[in-house]
Every structure is written in structure tokens, then in C-alpha cells.
Design a protein around this motif. Structure first.
Motif, PDB file in Angstrom:
ATOM      1  N   ILE A 131       2.798  -3.087 159.762  1.00  0.00           N
ATOM      2  CA  ILE A 131       2.928  -2.497 158.454  1.00  0.00           C
ATOM      3  C   ILE A 131       1.996  -2.906 157.475  1.00  0.00           C
ATOM      4  O   ILE A 131       2.007  -4.402 157.247  1.00  0.00           O
ATOM      5  N   GLY A 132       1.591  -2.234 156.621  1.00  0.00           N
ATOM      6  CA  GLY A 132       0.592  -2.742 155.396  1.00  0.00           C
ATOM      7  C   GLY A 132      -0.671  -2.739 155.659  1.00  0.00           C
ATOM      8  O   GLY A 132      -1.311  -2.390 156.754  1.00  0.00           O
ATOM      9  N   ALA A 133      -1.316  -3.012 154.600  1.00  0.00           N
ATOM     10  CA  ALA A 133      -3.074  -3.249 154.546  1.00  0.00           C
ATOM     11  C   ALA A 133      -3.597  -4.329 155.393  1.00  0.00           C
ATOM     12  O   ALA A 133      -4.815  -3.733 155.825  1.00  0.00           O
ATOM     13  N   TYR A 134      -2.990  -5.354 155.757  1.00  0.00           N
ATOM     14  CA  TYR A 134      -3.531  -6.257 156.638  1.00  0.00           C
ATOM     15  C   TYR A 134      -3.037  -6.411 158.038  1.00  0.00           C
ATOM     16  O   TYR A 134      -1.552  -6.316 158.056  1.00  0.00           O
ATOM     17  N   GLU A 135      -3.702  -6.581 159.052  1.00  0.00           N
ATOM     18  CA  GLU A 135      -3.216  -6.795 160.284  1.00  0.00           C
ATOM     19  C   GLU A 135      -3.275  -8.635 160.593  1.00  0.00           C
ATOM     20  O   GLU A 135      -4.102  -9.081 160.371  1.00  0.00           O
ATOM     21  N   PHE A 136      -2.151  -9.080 161.003  1.00  0.00           N
ATOM     22  CA  PHE A 136      -2.126 -10.434 161.147  1.00  0.00           C
ATOM     23  C   PHE A 136      -2.997 -10.654 162.375  1.00  0.00           C
ATOM     24  O   PHE A 136      -2.518 -10.128 163.431  1.00  0.00           O
ATOM     25  N   ASN A 163       4.441   3.151 157.497  1.00  0.00           N
ATOM     26  CA  ASN A 163       3.618   2.106 157.774  1.00  0.00           C
ATOM     27  C   ASN A 163       3.132   1.236 156.431  1.00  0.00           C
ATOM     28  O   ASN A 163       2.061   0.521 156.230  1.00  0.00           O
ATOM     29  N   ASN A 164       3.805   1.426 155.240  1.00  0.00           N
ATOM     30  CA  ASN A 164       3.499   0.920 154.067  1.00  0.00           C
ATOM     31  C   ASN A 164       4.612  -0.173 153.533  1.00  0.00           C
ATOM     32  O   ASN A 164       5.714  -0.410 154.060  1.00  0.00           O
ATOM     33  N   ILE A 165       3.860  -1.317 152.773  1.00  0.00           N
ATOM     34  CA  ILE A 165       4.951  -2.276 152.350  1.00  0.00           C
ATOM     35  C   ILE A 165       5.058  -1.732 150.888  1.00  0.00           C
ATOM     36  O   ILE A 165       3.996  -1.583 150.289  1.00  0.00           O
ATOM     37  N   LEU A 166       6.301  -1.758 150.165  1.00  0.00           N
ATOM     38  CA  LEU A 166       6.627  -1.417 148.963  1.00  0.00           C
ATOM     39  C   LEU A 166       7.480  -2.444 148.280  1.00  0.00           C
ATOM     40  O   LEU A 166       8.531  -2.792 148.874  1.00  0.00           O
TER      41      LEU A 166
END
Length: 199
Positions: free
Chosen positions: A148-153, A53-56
Motif C-alpha cells: 500500500i502507498g507510493a513506495y514498494e518496500f 491502496n492509499n496511505i492517508l
């Protein structure tokens, strides 16, 4: 839940470690030092790790990820964009799709790695390995699935600005407060504000 960007070296580095979980991170254009060869996520001498679940988004000629001397590593449900070198790709990774950040920038004053509506990262995370809140403390999930990533929309915080410039709203989208500016010559009697769900 971490945001790692514009570092001289790599983004998230896992070295000589056992039983690691690395999830819901946003890694953007690390490896800025000209003499560094690095990756947004790298694992060296690692035993048993879950990387989900990371954005790279790597910098020019840098790796999205790097793996060396690892065993028992699971890597999946990550979003990789604008990458020339990908060492490991999970079966459910999202490759080549822009995550649609609010403002992808290496300047910390201007950078905003929250997701815009329509981001492919929304509802695309693997639920079993997602954190219960995002980096701002927003509960996960907000929609049909985890992001995915640190922020939840958060669709309830979305505010849409009129395009006639008679009314402007800042910030857009908003979460805790908004500033509304109305042109002097605009005759208005009532303002109603709704979130993206129409509430």
C-alpha cells in the motif's frame, strides 16, 4: 504513485469526474491552511471511481477522506492512521496502524515516506488495482504481495548498521549506493555486505 504532503488545501481532490482510478498514493498531513477544511482524499460529484491502496494520515482535526454526491465509487485496501474523522471505511482498510515511514515529516528536506521493515502496508495492497512499479520505478511486488502507498518496500536494499559505532553505513536502508565509515582504531581486514535476504 504520488506523494502528497503539507499542502495548504486537500491532498488528492477528485471533483466532477467520471471513471477515475486513484491508487498507491501516500497522503500526509495536507490541509495546512488554517481556514481550510479538507481531507487527504476527497471526492465530489464523482461517478465510477476506484480508490485503492492509499496511505492517508490527516493533520489535526482534518478528515482522512470525504465523499459527496458520488455513485459507483469503490473504496478499499487503504491504510488510515492517526485520524479523528473517517467518512468512509472499506472492509479491508487498515485503521489505526502506523505505516512506519522512514521519516514522516512535512519538511521536504527531511521527509522520507518509504516503508520500514515491519510496516503493515507491506504486502497488504489489493493486487488487481496495484501499479506495476512504485514512485521510484521499483517493480511491484517485491515480496509476497503488493504494498500500500507510493513506495514498494525492497527487502534486498535493506542494510543494517552496527550499533558499536565502529562501522557506520549511510544511507540505511540503501538502494543504489552506500557510504561506509570505519573508525581509525578499528582493525579490519575484510568487509562483507549482505542484503536482508542474506545474499
Amino acid at each position: 504513485n504520488n506523494v502528497l504532503y503539507n499542502n495548504g488545501g486537500g491532498g488528492l481532490v477528485i471533483f466532477k469526474s467520471d471513471n477515475v482510478y486513484a491508487g498507491n498514493n501516500t497522503c500526509y498531513k495536507n490541509g495546512q491552511h488554517p481556514e481550510m477544511t479538507s481531507a487527504e482524499i476527497s471526492t465530489n460529484y464523482v461517478h465510477n471511481a476506484l480508490i485503492y491502496n492509499n496511505i492517508l494520515i490527516p493533520g489535526t482535526d482534518e478528515r482522512a477522506n470525504f465523499f459527496n454526491m458520488v455513485d459507483g465509487v469503490e473504496y478499499d485496501y487503504n491504510l488510515i492512521f492517526d485520524a479523528d474523522i473517517i467518512d468512509w471505511q472499506g472492509a479491508n482498510d487498515i485503521i489505526g496502524q502506523d505505516p512506519l515511514f522512514k521519516n514522516a515529516y512535512t519538511n521536504p528536506i527531511q521527509a522520507d515516506f518509504r516503508l520500514n521493515a515491519g510496516s503493515p502496508a507491506i504486502d497488504a495492497a489489493f493486487a488487481d488495482f496495484s501499479s506495476s512499479t512504485d514512485i521510484l520505478g521499483v517493480p511491484r511486488p517485491q515480496g509476497n504481495g503488493f504494498d500500500i502507498g507510493a513506495y514498494e518496500f525492497d527487502p534486498s536494499s535493506a542494510v543494517f548498521e552496527k550499533t558499536d559505532h565502529l562501522v557506520s553505513i549511510f544511507p540505511n536502508p540503501a538502494q543504489d549506493w552506500i557510504q561506509i565509515e570505519i573508525a581509525n582504531d578499528f582493525d579490519i581486514e575484510e568487509i562483507k555486505i549482505f542484503n536482508a535476504l542474506g545474499v
